[in-house]
Design a protein around this motif. Structure first.
Motif, short mmCIF file in Angstrom:
data_model
loop_
_atom_site.label_atom_id
_atom_site.label_comp_id
_atom_site.label_asym_id
_atom_site.label_seq_id
_atom_site.Cartn_x
_atom_site.Cartn_y
_atom_site.Cartn_z
N SER A 34 0.64 -1.21 0.01
CA SER A 34 -0.13 0.12 -0.11
C SER A 34 1.04 1.35 0.08
N MET A 35 0.30 2.33 -0.61
CA MET A 35 1.22 3.71 -0.47
C MET A 35 1.20 4.38 0.99
N ASP A 36 0.40 3.78 1.72
CA ASP A 36 0.32 4.29 3.02
C ASP A 36 1.64 3.55 4.03
N GLU A 37 1.94 2.32 3.53
CA GLU A 37 2.88 1.74 4.42
C GLU A 37 4.27 2.03 3.68
N ILE A 38 4.28 2.27 2.39
CA ILE A 38 5.51 2.90 1.73
C ILE A 38 5.91 4.30 2.28
N ALA A 39 4.84 5.15 2.17
CA ALA A 39 5.02 6.46 2.77
C ALA A 39 5.61 6.46 4.27
N GLU A 40 4.98 5.61 5.13
CA GLU A 40 5.43 5.28 6.60
C GLU A 40 6.76 5.11 6.43
N ALA A 41 7.24 3.97 5.55
CA ALA A 41 8.40 3.52 5.78
C ALA A 41 9.78 4.48 5.24
N ALA A 42 9.16 5.33 4.26
CA ALA A 42 9.98 6.23 3.63
C ALA A 42 10.00 7.62 4.58
N GLY A 43 9.14 7.82 5.86
CA GLY A 43 9.43 8.96 6.39
C GLY A 43 8.67 10.19 5.87
N VAL A 44 7.63 9.84 5.05
CA VAL A 44 7.14 10.89 4.31
C VAL A 44 5.58 10.82 4.33
N SER A 45 4.72 11.93 3.94
CA SER A 45 3.36 11.75 3.86
C SER A 45 3.20 10.97 2.50
N LYS A 46 1.78 10.55 2.51
CA LYS A 46 1.39 9.84 1.21
C LYS A 46 1.18 10.97 0.35
N PRO A 47 0.64 12.01 0.33
CA PRO A 47 0.37 13.10 -0.56
C PRO A 47 1.92 13.51 -1.30
N LEU A 48 2.70 13.50 -0.30
CA LEU A 48 4.07 13.78 -1.14
C LEU A 48 4.63 12.60 -1.99
N VAL A 49 4.49 11.51 -1.65
CA VAL A 49 4.89 10.28 -2.61
C VAL A 49 4.00 10.41 -3.78
N TYR A 50 2.79 10.74 -3.83
CA TYR A 50 2.03 10.95 -5.08
C TYR A 50 2.59 12.17 -5.98
N LEU A 51 2.90 13.33 -5.04
CA LEU A 51 3.59 14.20 -5.65
C LEU A 51 4.58 14.16 -6.53
N TYR A 52 5.44 13.35 -6.06
CA TYR A 52 6.78 13.02 -6.48
C TYR A 52 6.83 11.91 -7.69
N ASP A 58 3.31 4.35 -11.49
CA ASP A 58 4.66 4.89 -11.53
C ASP A 58 5.65 4.74 -10.77
N LEU A 59 5.36 4.60 -9.45
CA LEU A 59 6.27 4.17 -8.38
C LEU A 59 7.00 2.90 -8.53
N PHE A 60 6.06 1.92 -8.78
CA PHE A 60 6.62 0.39 -9.18
C PHE A 60 7.31 0.41 -10.36
N GLY A 61 6.86 1.25 -11.25
CA GLY A 61 7.83 1.26 -12.77
C GLY A 61 9.05 1.75 -12.41
N ALA A 62 9.26 2.95 -11.60
CA ALA A 62 10.53 3.45 -11.31
C ALA A 62 11.41 2.63 -10.55
N CYS A 63 10.61 1.66 -9.64
CA CYS A 63 11.31 0.81 -8.86
C CYS A 63 12.27 -0.49 -9.68
#
Length: 214
Positions: A34-52, A58-63
């Motif tokens: 989930s994007m929630d757990e990814i954001a938590e693990a990265a130490g950022v907010s979920k909206p910031l993950v979507y912003l970037y 897109d996130l999985f593709g970048a990985c």
């Protein structure tokens, strides 16, 4: 100030998010992550993950792209100068060392990207083709330098390269997922595959191909 409040350069933030995403996708798979757990693990907010990174796809593709580039780069960086068998052995060592050292990245590529559909499977195939092309060149150079006649043709060389890469992928998967009695080191795995494959390739280069007995 907490991790979520720290101002960091965009590139650093993105790498933190990708690190967290690779770990999460690698361990849980694309659908369960989930994007929630990814954001938590990265130490950022979920909206910031979507912003970037716009979306989960897109996130999985970048990985996938990052881990593919890292694997190919590790193989190329590991190859040592010398005869073809030395080059191949050192490249295999780099391949197995990277697979063992980045198990989540390995899982992203080999357990999830190639099975989740386009465009991720396409990125995986492109990475694999680059490695196969590299191994094809090594085997072709060995054939040109050998005394065997007739020399293996282009189709045979390509087939040998595909077989060798497939064996390396299978062995690396066993190391990371299936070794019950202790996984071999990268050096041991490379030696194991060289004993399995290069002995036959060397016979071929010496003009002693295998043929079925009557």
């Amino acid at each position: 100030m907490g991790a979520k409040g720290r101002r960091l350069p965009r590139a650093v933030r993105e790498q933190q998010m990708l690190d967290a995403a690779v770990t999460t996708f690698g361990q849980r798979g694309y659908r369960a992550a989930s994007m929630d757990e990814i954001a938590e693990a990265a130490g950022v907010s979920k909206p910031l993950v979507y912003l970037y990174l716009n979306s989960k796809d897109d996130l999985f593709g970048a990985c996938v792209r990052r881990e593919a580039e890292a694997l190919v780069g590790a193989v190329r960086a590991a190859v040592e100068d010398g005869p073809p068998d030395r080059q191949l052995w050192s490249g295999l060592r780099g391949f197995f060392a990277h697979a063992a050292g980045s198990p989540d990245g390995w899982a992203v590529l080999y357990l999830h990207a190639r099975t989740h559909g386009e465009p991720f499977a396409r990125d995986f195939v492109a990475m694999r083709e680059e490695i196969v092309t590299y191994v094809t060149r090594l085997i072709a150079e060995a054939a040109r330098a050998s005394d065997c006649e007739p020399k293996p043709d282009e189709r045979e060389v390509s087939g040998l390269a595909h077989a060798l890469v497939g064996a390396a992928e299978s062995l690396a998967g066993w190391m990371n997922c299936g070794a019950r009695d202790g996984a071999p080191s990268a050096k041991e795995a490379a030696g194991l595959l060289m004993n399995f494959a290069w002995a036959g390739l060397d016979n071929l280069m010496q003009g002693r191909p295998w043929s079925p007995t009557r």
